[in-house]
Design an enzyme around this catalytic site. Sequence first.
Site, PDB file in Angstrom:
ATOM      1  N   ASP A  91      37.014  39.264  61.534  1.00  0.00           N
ATOM      2  CA  ASP A  91      35.813  38.719  62.159  1.00  0.00           C
ATOM      3  C   ASP A  91      35.893  38.981  63.665  1.00  0.00           C
ATOM      4  OD1 ASP A  91      37.627  36.921  63.135  1.00  0.00           O
ATOM      5  OD2 ASP A  91      36.904  35.235  61.966  1.00  0.00           O
ATOM      6  N   GLY A  93      35.762  36.795  66.155  1.00  0.00           N
ATOM      7  CA  GLY A  93      36.209  35.669  66.969  1.00  0.00           C
ATOM      8  C   GLY A  93      35.072  34.764  67.390  1.00  0.00           C
ATOM      9  N   PHE A  95      32.785  32.919  65.679  1.00  0.00           N
ATOM     10  CA  PHE A  95      32.659  31.609  65.050  1.00  0.00           C
ATOM     11  C   PHE A  95      33.699  30.639  65.587  1.00  0.00           C
ATOM     12  CE2 PHE A  95      33.785  28.457  61.874  1.00  0.00           C
ATOM     13  CZ  PHE A  95      32.547  27.872  61.643  1.00  0.00           C
ATOM     14  N   GLN A 186      21.592  36.539  62.031  1.00  0.00           N
ATOM     15  CA  GLN A 186      21.523  35.113  62.308  1.00  0.00           C
ATOM     16  C   GLN A 186      20.061  34.655  62.181  1.00  0.00           C
ATOM     17  OE1 GLN A 186      23.823  32.938  62.573  1.00  0.00           O
ATOM     18  NE2 GLN A 186      25.717  34.012  63.122  1.00  0.00           N
ATOM     19  N   ASP A 263      34.047  35.726  51.767  1.00  0.00           N
ATOM     20  CA  ASP A 263      35.372  35.244  52.168  1.00  0.00           C
ATOM     21  C   ASP A 263      35.283  33.742  52.384  1.00  0.00           C
ATOM     22  OD1 ASP A 263      35.902  34.388  55.311  1.00  0.00           O
ATOM     23  OD2 ASP A 263      34.051  35.520  55.008  1.00  0.00           O
ATOM     24  N   CYS A 301      43.465  28.557  31.739  1.00  0.00           N
ATOM     25  CA  CYS A 301      43.813  29.533  32.781  1.00  0.00           C
ATOM     26  C   CYS A 301      45.086  30.289  32.409  1.00  0.00           C
ATOM     27  CB  CYS A 301      43.996  28.801  34.107  1.00  0.00           C
ATOM     28  SG  CYS A 301      44.423  29.892  35.495  1.00  0.00           S
ATOM     29  N   CYS A 303      46.917  32.023  34.853  1.00  0.00           N
ATOM     30  CA  CYS A 303      47.699  32.312  36.057  1.00  0.00           C
ATOM     31  C   CYS A 303      49.146  31.860  35.875  1.00  0.00           C
ATOM     32  CB  CYS A 303      47.076  31.641  37.280  1.00  0.00           C
ATOM     33  SG  CYS A 303      47.432  29.874  37.453  1.00  0.00           S
ATOM     34  N   CYS A 306      49.695  28.006  35.784  1.00  0.00           N
ATOM     35  CA  CYS A 306      49.261  27.345  34.552  1.00  0.00           C
ATOM     36  C   CYS A 306      50.107  27.763  33.351  1.00  0.00           C
ATOM     37  CB  CYS A 306      47.790  27.645  34.292  1.00  0.00           C
ATOM     38  SG  CYS A 306      46.677  26.826  35.477  1.00  0.00           S
ATOM     39  N   HIS A 332      46.908  29.478  41.717  1.00  0.00           N
ATOM     40  CA  HIS A 332      45.877  29.104  40.751  1.00  0.00           C
ATOM     41  C   HIS A 332      44.475  29.251  41.338  1.00  0.00           C
ATOM     42  CE1 HIS A 332      43.546  26.959  37.769  1.00  0.00           C
ATOM     43  NE2 HIS A 332      43.019  26.279  38.760  1.00  0.00           N
TER      44      HIS A 332
END
Length: 377
Positions: A91, A93, A95, A186, A263, A301, A303, A306, A332
Amino acid sequence: MSFEFTLLAQDGAARLGRFDTPHGPLETPVFAPVGTAATVKAMRPRDLVELGASLVLANTYHLYLRPGDELIRDLGGLHRFMGWDGPILTDSGGFQVFSLSDARRIDDDGVTFKSHLDGSSHRFTPEKSIAVQENLGADVIMVFDECPPPNDYDYVRQSLGRTHAWAARCLAAKTRADQALFGIVQGGIFRDLREASARFLLDLDLPGYAIGGLAVGETKPEMHAVLEWLHPLLPADKPRYLMGVGAPEDLVNGVLRGIDIFDCVLPTRIARNGAALLLGGRINLRNAQYAADPLPIDPACTCYACAHFSRAYIRHLVKADEILASILLTTHNLHFLLHLMDDLRKAIRKGTLAEYADEFLSHYPVGGAGEQERTDH
């Protein structure tokens, strides 16, 4: 360097695509785990590969302050520094700087701010943000923008002029051909401002477009409306990135409205606080009801967490403040979201997304505020 985006299939507004980068292709729609300080917390890079992650996000503001973008450049760039061979997005910076509130001062040239680490004074301009991101060396970089309060029409309208001027300055400052600069639309929750922002940025002919200023307090119906307004305006042959959004229902609703990249710090942050994602919500393993629970986090699950451990054991780790608790819960939570994205890609390819989305979203309440997960200090 060509950053080509290829549409492979469409199902309604949803898009299955391939985005080529210098560090390999991305199959979209894609969720990027957040590695704020050049690491996804509690995860080794090989863990991320095993989970199916293909893109990670790193934070310009944090890496500029510590350890410094020039040091990372001198050590071979962010990919080598953090041992991640796949694509990276940074990004701008913006935000983080604007979230500092009382510790920053805006003018039309840039922002002066105080470090949250030691109070030292710093200044970001569009040119400085691009220079830092070029030192870091991510595949996808972002224009420096202002993230205004979404509901204040007069302020948002005023800030757009600044944000658009900064976008043009970012493009002029960019020197590296092996980085794709994305614009950021925006405009708060206001249709006329969102559409004006999109039209301005389209004239810059950038390789991708992000949608910023969401998941910052607006309702979910307001978020969905913004995405629906922008869908017909944004070019079909370029990727679309919804910044900072990662609640499971928001991923599905975003894909339904044409988003390609997401993200969020949500899966890693709630893991560090003892919480796990399940279909329809989350459970907090700090709660006493799980003290003797022999079930895995999610019986459905597959993973590692789990497959091998009970809720009782993981709760014990959480209460004992053991590092393994964060590792297992992060494993998880990331598996949950990355598996969801894989399911969404398959559904788009099959043309069954509407049915899949209806079933998935039936487990989630309608309406309410967006996830407040856009503060990743």
